[in-house]
Design a protein around this motif. Sequence first.
Motif, PDB file in Angstrom:
ATOM      1  N   ALA A 167       0.846  -1.205   0.000  1.00  0.00           N
ATOM      2  CA  ALA A 167       0.000   0.000   0.000  1.00  0.00           C
ATOM      3  C   ALA A 167       0.876   1.247   0.000  1.00  0.00           C
ATOM      4  O   ALA A 167       0.579   2.235  -0.679  1.00  0.00           O
ATOM      5  N   LYS A 168       1.977   1.198   0.719  1.00  0.00           N
ATOM      6  CA  LYS A 168       2.831   2.390   0.817  1.00  0.00           C
ATOM      7  C   LYS A 168       3.388   2.787  -0.550  1.00  0.00           C
ATOM      8  O   LYS A 168       3.286   3.938  -0.977  1.00  0.00           O
ATOM      9  N   PHE A 169       3.958   1.809  -1.236  1.00  0.00           N
ATOM     10  CA  PHE A 169       4.558   2.099  -2.548  1.00  0.00           C
ATOM     11  C   PHE A 169       3.481   2.609  -3.515  1.00  0.00           C
ATOM     12  O   PHE A 169       3.675   3.614  -4.210  1.00  0.00           O
ATOM     13  N   ILE A 170       2.343   1.927  -3.510  1.00  0.00           N
ATOM     14  CA  ILE A 170       1.268   2.318  -4.439  1.00  0.00           C
ATOM     15  C   ILE A 170       0.762   3.726  -4.118  1.00  0.00           C
ATOM     16  O   ILE A 170       0.590   4.556  -5.012  1.00  0.00           O
ATOM     17  N   ASN A 171       0.579   4.005  -2.826  1.00  0.00           N
ATOM     18  CA  ASN A 171       0.097   5.344  -2.442  1.00  0.00           C
ATOM     19  C   ASN A 171       1.132   6.424  -2.712  1.00  0.00           C
ATOM     20  O   ASN A 171       0.809   7.490  -3.247  1.00  0.00           O
ATOM     21  N   ASP A 172       2.371   6.142  -2.333  1.00  0.00           N
ATOM     22  CA  ASP A 172       3.426   7.140  -2.523  1.00  0.00           C
ATOM     23  C   ASP A 172       3.511   7.597  -3.975  1.00  0.00           C
ATOM     24  O   ASP A 172       3.826   8.746  -4.259  1.00  0.00           O
ATOM     25  N   HIS A 173       3.249   6.654  -4.875  1.00  0.00           N
ATOM     26  CA  HIS A 173       3.432   6.993  -6.293  1.00  0.00           C
ATOM     27  C   HIS A 173       2.124   7.010  -7.074  1.00  0.00           C
ATOM     28  O   HIS A 173       2.147   7.067  -8.300  1.00  0.00           O
ATOM     29  N   GLN A 174       1.025   6.917  -6.365  1.00  0.00           N
ATOM     30  CA  GLN A 174      -0.310   6.972  -6.982  1.00  0.00           C
ATOM     31  C   GLN A 174      -0.426   6.037  -8.186  1.00  0.00           C
ATOM     32  O   GLN A 174      -0.613   6.470  -9.325  1.00  0.00           O
ATOM     33  N   LEU A 175      -0.287   4.756  -7.878  1.00  0.00           N
ATOM     34  CA  LEU A 175      -0.238   3.769  -8.959  1.00  0.00           C
ATOM     35  C   LEU A 175      -1.547   3.021  -9.181  1.00  0.00           C
ATOM     36  O   LEU A 175      -1.597   2.081  -9.985  1.00  0.00           O
ATOM     37  N   GLY A 176      -2.610   3.378  -8.491  1.00  0.00           N
ATOM     38  CA  GLY A 176      -3.892   2.694  -8.702  1.00  0.00           C
ATOM     39  C   GLY A 176      -3.952   1.396  -7.925  1.00  0.00           C
ATOM     40  O   GLY A 176      -3.444   1.307  -6.803  1.00  0.00           O
ATOM     41  N   GLY A 177      -4.513   0.342  -8.541  1.00  0.00           N
ATOM     42  CA  GLY A 177      -4.705  -0.921  -7.816  1.00  0.00           C
ATOM     43  C   GLY A 177      -3.525  -1.859  -7.963  1.00  0.00           C
ATOM     44  O   GLY A 177      -2.707  -1.712  -8.871  1.00  0.00           O
TER      45      GLY A 177
END
Length: 377
Positions: free
Chosen positions: A319-329
Amino acid sequence: MNNPFPTTQYFGRETFCDRESEMRDVISNIRNNNSTTLTAIRRMGKTGLIFHIFETYKDEITPIYVDILSTNNKSDFVNVLSTAIINAVPEKTTLGKKLWKYFKTLRPVISFDPLSGNPQVSISGSEAEAENDIHALLTFLNNLDVRVVIAIDEFQQILEYPMQNMDAWLRTVIQTLPNVVFVFSGSQRHLITQLFADPGRPFYRSTQILHFGSIPKEIYRQFIVDQFNKSKKLIPVEIANSIWEWASGHTYYVQLLCNRLFANCGKQITRENMNREISKIFQEQEVVFYQYRELLTKPQWNLLKAIGIENEVTTPTSAKFINDHQLGGSASVLRSLKALEIKEMIYSESGEAEKKAYRVYDVLLKRWMQNKFRMIK
Ligand SMILES: Nc1ncnc2c1ncn2[C@@H]1O[C@H](COP(=O)(O)OP(=O)(O)OP(=O)(O)O)[C@@H](O)[C@H]1O
Ligand SMILES: [Mg+2]
């Protein structure tokens, strides 16, 4: 004085750094009639290592090098291999005379390369005839009183051939040649893994796999300092260290930056010099980088950028990596991850204890992204 940091080809022992332990392993295999498979990521130095081994042990072995990247089928393979064999042994030598005499009995079509003047061979006739001819030629080498080593570079290319049984055929041929040693080399690690480690494939366990990574930092930085010193140029060891760090220890990129610093700067190399040369390289490459963006989907580009900025990523679906870089699902991230790996924009590697980590393949692209998007890690 030539630039002591080549970025293409092999220019002899003077300009080659380390790889001592890899050389020891390979020469030991050669002496014991075992074949070796070299694998490393692209531009780490596989081809250089082959040439370095050949140069270092030239008194002990008769080396034959063949790059099969341009081949599309078995006939191409047979032709490039016989061309390499013929060119490896000068016709004037005793061995060359024997080889040519024998070779001509196979009735090959010989033409001459207009640029190099070297003979080029094409064995005509059916595929079965070509197979027999190359087998006969290799058997001839096998029965000579010299240690023949054949290096086949870009070996994963045989997986692109239309016939399925290329490796089976080759394996059978090799088994009849106890005195000819092979060194296979390939950059696409998964292909090599597929060919050599899968129990269902004929090459399984028939060769020692030697995977190698970076030249150790302490060794490379000393080499850099020494190479500059030889031309009466000075580079502080901290800068040599930073070059290795900047290049993430990836051989080609270390060489590239050193090559530029040597070519464009004065007798005393400074950090400003280093930064300026890096900016110049970025400027040259920027068009290419934007081209990559055109060729990728938006989620793929965003993921690539995120991995570049992070340097390496072990948990791409966290979740951190995805949120940090706004990568969707996470499903979309996994899809893009796979696509980027297939396109060889990223690669993954896992060490003994460490987790599998994803990295951007092209160090220049990675550093440019970190610079452009202002999140240097
Ligand atoms: N040990 C070394 N010391 C100095 N320069 C090296 C060394 N190894 C490789 N190089 C240089 O780095 C560049 C890249 O190396 P090389 O072409 O051997 O890599 P590679 O792994 O075969 O790449 P590819 O997968 O693209 O075929 C070459 O220009 C070579 O001159
Ligand atoms: Mg190579």
